[in-house]
Scaffold this active site. Structure first.
Site, PDB file in Angstrom:
ATOM      1  N   GLY A 239       0.821  -1.200   0.000  1.00 13.35           N
ATOM      2  CA  GLY A 239       0.000   0.000   0.000  1.00 13.35           C
ATOM      3  C   GLY A 239       0.855   1.250   0.000  1.00 13.35           C
ATOM      4  O   GLY A 239       1.798   1.372  -0.780  1.00 13.35           O
ATOM      5  N   ALA A 240       0.518   2.186   0.893  1.00 18.01           N
ATOM      6  CA  ALA A 240       1.215   3.473   0.926  1.00 18.01           C
ATOM      7  C   ALA A 240       2.697   3.332   1.247  1.00 18.01           C
ATOM      8  O   ALA A 240       3.489   4.260   1.042  1.00 18.01           O
ATOM      9  CB  ALA A 240       0.549   4.377   1.954  1.00 18.01           C
ATOM     10  N   GLY A 242       4.651   1.237  -0.247  1.00 20.80           N
ATOM     11  CA  GLY A 242       5.385   0.834  -1.443  1.00 20.80           C
ATOM     12  C   GLY A 242       5.305  -0.651  -1.697  1.00 20.80           C
ATOM     13  O   GLY A 242       4.252  -1.270  -1.553  1.00 20.80           O
ATOM     14  N   GLY A 268      -3.428  -2.755  -6.507  1.00 20.79           N
ATOM     15  CA  GLY A 268      -2.578  -3.957  -6.537  1.00 20.79           C
ATOM     16  C   GLY A 268      -2.562  -4.585  -7.924  1.00 20.79           C
ATOM     17  O   GLY A 268      -1.516  -5.068  -8.386  1.00 20.79           O
ATOM     18  N   ASP A 269      -3.709  -4.558  -8.608  1.00 15.05           N
ATOM     19  CA  ASP A 269      -3.771  -5.113  -9.963  1.00 15.05           C
ATOM     20  C   ASP A 269      -2.885  -4.293 -10.902  1.00 15.05           C
ATOM     21  O   ASP A 269      -2.194  -4.845 -11.765  1.00 15.05           O
ATOM     22  CB  ASP A 269      -5.209  -5.092 -10.485  1.00 15.05           C
ATOM     23  CG  ASP A 269      -6.183  -5.724  -9.495  1.00 15.05           C
ATOM     24  OD1 ASP A 269      -5.756  -6.636  -8.754  1.00 15.05           O
ATOM     25  OD2 ASP A 269      -7.345  -5.295  -9.441  1.00 15.05           O
TER      26      ASP A 269
HETATM   27  O1  LIG Z   1     -13.596 -10.518  -4.672  1.00 14.42           O
HETATM   28  P1  LIG Z   1     -12.203 -10.548  -5.282  1.00 14.42           P
HETATM   29  O2  LIG Z   1     -12.189 -11.374  -6.541  1.00 14.42           O
HETATM   30  O3  LIG Z   1     -11.129 -10.893  -4.318  1.00 14.42           O
HETATM   31  O4  LIG Z   1     -11.881  -9.057  -5.720  1.00 14.42           O
HETATM   32  C1  LIG Z   1     -12.697  -8.389  -6.650  1.00 14.42           C
HETATM   33  C2  LIG Z   1     -12.309  -6.941  -6.706  1.00 14.42           C
HETATM   34  O5  LIG Z   1     -12.468  -6.292  -5.442  1.00 14.42           O
HETATM   35  O6  LIG Z   1     -10.934  -6.868  -7.069  1.00 14.42           O
HETATM   36  C3  LIG Z   1     -10.712  -5.745  -7.919  1.00 14.42           C
HETATM   37  C4  LIG Z   1      -9.715  -4.840  -7.287  1.00 14.42           C
HETATM   38  O7  LIG Z   1      -8.509  -5.497  -7.046  1.00 14.42           O
HETATM   39  C5  LIG Z   1     -12.054  -5.112  -8.173  1.00 14.42           C
HETATM   40  O8  LIG Z   1     -12.170  -4.736  -9.524  1.00 14.42           O
HETATM   41  C6  LIG Z   1     -13.058  -6.157  -7.782  1.00 14.42           C
HETATM   42  O9  LIG Z   1     -14.279  -5.612  -7.347  1.00 14.42           O
END
Ligand SMILES: O=P(O)(O)OC[C@@]1(O)O[C@H](CO)[C@@H](O)[C@@H]1O
Length: 344
Positions: A239-240, A242, A268-269
């Site tokens: 997170g913040a 790094g 994170g994605d």
């Molecule tokens: O419920 P999961 O699959 O763990 O996470 C889903 C989610 O929170 O992950 C993404 C953000 O990382 C969002 O686009 C989506 O809503």
């Protein structure tokens, strides 16, 4: 602002077994439980972790395909077509879930995620087959997010085994039972890259999350337990604070520039996307980490589940350190940005 030294080369395929429509509710002030809140107009975006990774890679001109279960007339399909994102869907009869984000003015982001609909075994088999077909000749396959209800928790492990003959590298970003199952499934089911956040790594290592965030030695020790299980490269997002990148080549840590956090959803994605884009451009580990942190920060500075374009990513502003307390690594020829708390 930064651009990569070389364009990304090679295909990335992402799987989102439990995609979502992400609806962002922007609150005018701090959330008052029990009251009536008058919202600003809210936005809905196609989401799910693998979808977000794919969107960020596509926005940078990368070659990416995203695989997901969805009916042809599901709003997520139209939304992804509008974005021009190449997708491969396996048809289902249930609608994609809606996940809600409560965004408070101070940047506090609260996520309310629906469970999603169960997938029947035939749909799972079809998803695995489509993924395998697209993975042929790809550089990376990304398995991201939660599994739909009723999915065997070791399904990601099965997919890793099945994908091995494609030659693609495999990255996994998941949490809770599927993450645990992956790491206990045996050496033939180990991904090449794992991207835990502090909460996930803390669960795995049995260490308090706060300790991992505050103490880089503790974080590194916990990351070491993933290497012991065969994971070659670990991108730990903090997170913040790094992120940290660890592999047989060494360890690097990176701090993001100061940013005004608007929504940490998808940060994170985007960090994972930044790492992959840098890898596809031939960048060394320190630069992969720089791009990861820079992309995460850029994402956190944007509203809702928005993903940054390369022009919004500031690589040189990220401070990358070799080791945990070594010398700062200046940007090479490549660049990018980093994150607030990485909310799932
Ligand atoms: O419920 P999961 O699959 O763990 O996470 C889903 C989610 O929170 O992950 C993404 C953000 O990382 C969002 O686009 C989506 O809503």
């Amino acid at each position: 602002m930064s651009t990569q030294a070389a364009p990304p080369s090679g295909r990335v395929v992402t799987l989102t077994a439990n995609p979502s429509l992400d609806r962002t509710l922007t609150l005018p002030g701090p959330l008052e439980r029990g009251g009536v809140v008058r919202l600003a107009p809210s936005a809905t975006e196609p989401g799910g972790k693998g979808v977000n990774v794919a969107r960020a890679i596509a926005a940078a001109g990368g070659d990416v395909v995203t695989v997901l279960p969805a009916a042809d007339d599901d709003p997520i399909v139209a939304a992804l077509h509008r974005l021009g994102l190449p997708l491969a869907t396996v048809p289902v009869t249930t609608p994609v879930r809606t996940n809600y984000t409560l965004a408070e003015p101070d940047g506090t982001t609260t996520k309310l995620n629906e469970p999603g609909a169960a997938l029947d075994p035939d749909t799972r088999t079809a998803l695995a087959a489509v993924l395998h077909r697209y993975a042929q000749g790809a550089r990376w396959v990304v398995l991201s997010g939660s599994l739909p209800p009723g999915t065997p928790v070791d399904w990601y492990a099965d997919l890793v085994r099945a994908l091995r003959d494609t030659g693609a590298r495999i990255a996994v970003d998941t949490s809770e039972a599927p993450l645990l199952a992956l790491l206990t499934a045996g050496p033939d089911a180990v991904p090449d890259l794992l991207k835990p956040n502090a909460e996930e790594l803390a669960q795995l290592a049995g260490v308090p999350e706060a300790e991992l965030v505050a103490d880089r030695d503790a974080a590194l020790a916990a990351v070491g337990t993933l290497h012991e299980r065969g994971v070659a490269e670990v991108l730990l997002t903090l997170g913040a604070e790094g992120a940290l990148l660890s592999s047989a080549e060494g360890v690097w840590s990176a701090a993001p520039p100061p940013i005004a956090v608007r929504s940490t959803v998808g940060a994170g994605d985007c960090s994972l996307a930044g790492h992959l884009l840098a890898h596809l451009a031939g960048a060394p580990p320190a630069e992969r980490l720089r791009f990861a942190v820079a992309y995460g920060a850029a994402s956190a500075s944007l509203p809702g589940s928005a993903v940054p374009t390369p022009a919004q990513v500031d690589g040189p502003a990220v401070r990358v350190t070799a080791g945990l307390s070594g010398s700062t690594t200046p940007p090479s020829t490549a660049p990018v940005p980093a994150a607030g708390r990485d909310v799932r």
